[in-house]
Design a protein around this motif. Structure first.
Motif, short mmCIF file in Angstrom:
data_model
loop_
_atom_site.label_atom_id
_atom_site.label_comp_id
_atom_site.label_asym_id
_atom_site.label_seq_id
_atom_site.Cartn_x
_atom_site.Cartn_y
_atom_site.Cartn_z
N LEU A 1 8.62 12.90 -0.71
CA LEU A 1 7.76 11.95 -0.01
C LEU A 1 7.27 10.86 -0.96
N ALA A 2 6.77 11.26 -2.13
CA ALA A 2 6.23 10.30 -3.10
C ALA A 2 7.31 9.32 -3.55
N CYS A 3 8.50 9.82 -3.82
CA CYS A 3 9.58 8.94 -4.27
C CYS A 3 10.01 7.99 -3.15
N THR B 1 0.84 -1.20 0.00
CA THR B 1 0.00 0.00 0.00
C THR B 1 0.88 1.25 0.00
N THR B 2 1.96 1.21 0.74
CA THR B 2 2.90 2.35 0.77
C THR B 2 3.43 2.64 -0.63
N ASN B 3 3.85 1.58 -1.34
CA ASN B 3 4.35 1.76 -2.70
C ASN B 3 3.28 2.32 -3.62
N ARG B 4 2.08 1.82 -3.48
CA ARG B 4 0.98 2.28 -4.35
C ARG B 4 0.66 3.76 -4.11
N VAL B 5 0.69 4.18 -2.85
CA VAL B 5 0.46 5.60 -2.55
C VAL B 5 1.55 6.43 -3.22
N VAL C 1 4.28 1.66 -16.17
CA VAL C 1 5.01 0.40 -16.37
C VAL C 1 5.30 -0.26 -15.02
N ALA C 2 5.73 0.55 -14.06
CA ALA C 2 6.02 0.01 -12.73
C ALA C 2 4.78 -0.63 -12.13
N TRP C 3 3.65 0.03 -12.22
CA TRP C 3 2.41 -0.47 -11.63
C TRP C 3 1.96 -1.75 -12.34
N MET C 4 1.97 -1.73 -13.66
CA MET C 4 1.43 -2.85 -14.44
C MET C 4 2.33 -4.08 -14.39
N ARG C 5 3.64 -3.88 -14.42
CA ARG C 5 4.57 -5.00 -14.52
C ARG C 5 5.32 -5.29 -13.23
#
Length: 129
Positions: free
Chosen positions: A116-118, A15-19, A67-71
């Motif tokens: 923060l996002a990175c 969840t942290t990565n997705r945020v 790309v990061a999200w999908m793969r």
């Protein structure tokens, strides 16, 4: 002759990565139109070349996040993070020239959100068993 198969599975996003990915995507989309809104003549603002560079980097950020999200690609996430940081660095001159305090506050806020996002996006992810 033995063959080895790479059975390692890609990381799953927490969840942290997705945020972090979503925040980075929003930042990328927000910067994507920079070149289409140049600084008006006679006003203080970034040069057109910087706006074009920010737009190109923003496109890379958006593609990298997708790309990061999908793969599940950590490399794509790193590339997106690097480009997002370059965009944030391009806002740093706002702190050293005469611009309205609101512009300085906005540049600072965007820079903090980018960091923060990175950080969230690149946090260690869980691996599948």
């Amino acid at each position: 002759m033995s063959t080895t198969t790479n059975t390692r599975t890609p990381p799953t996003w927490t969840t942290t990565n997705r945020v972090g990915l979503v925040l980075t995507l929003i930042l990328g989309l927000g910067n994507g139109a920079s070149a289409f809104f140049p600084t008006p003549d006679g006003e203080v603002g970034p040069p057109f070349e910087v706006l074009v560079a920010d737009t190109v980097l923003a496109v890379v950020v958006v593609v990298g996040v997708v790309v990061a999200w999908m793969r599940g690609s950590r490399l794509a996430a790193r590339i997106a993070a690097g480009c997002a940081m370059l965009i944030a660095i391009s806002a740093m001159p706002a702190f050293f020239v005469e611009v309205p305090p609101v512009v300085k506050a906005l540049a600072g806020a965007i820079t903090l959100v980018t960091v923060l996002a990175c950080g969230l996006m690149l946090a260690p992810a869980k691996r599948k068993a």
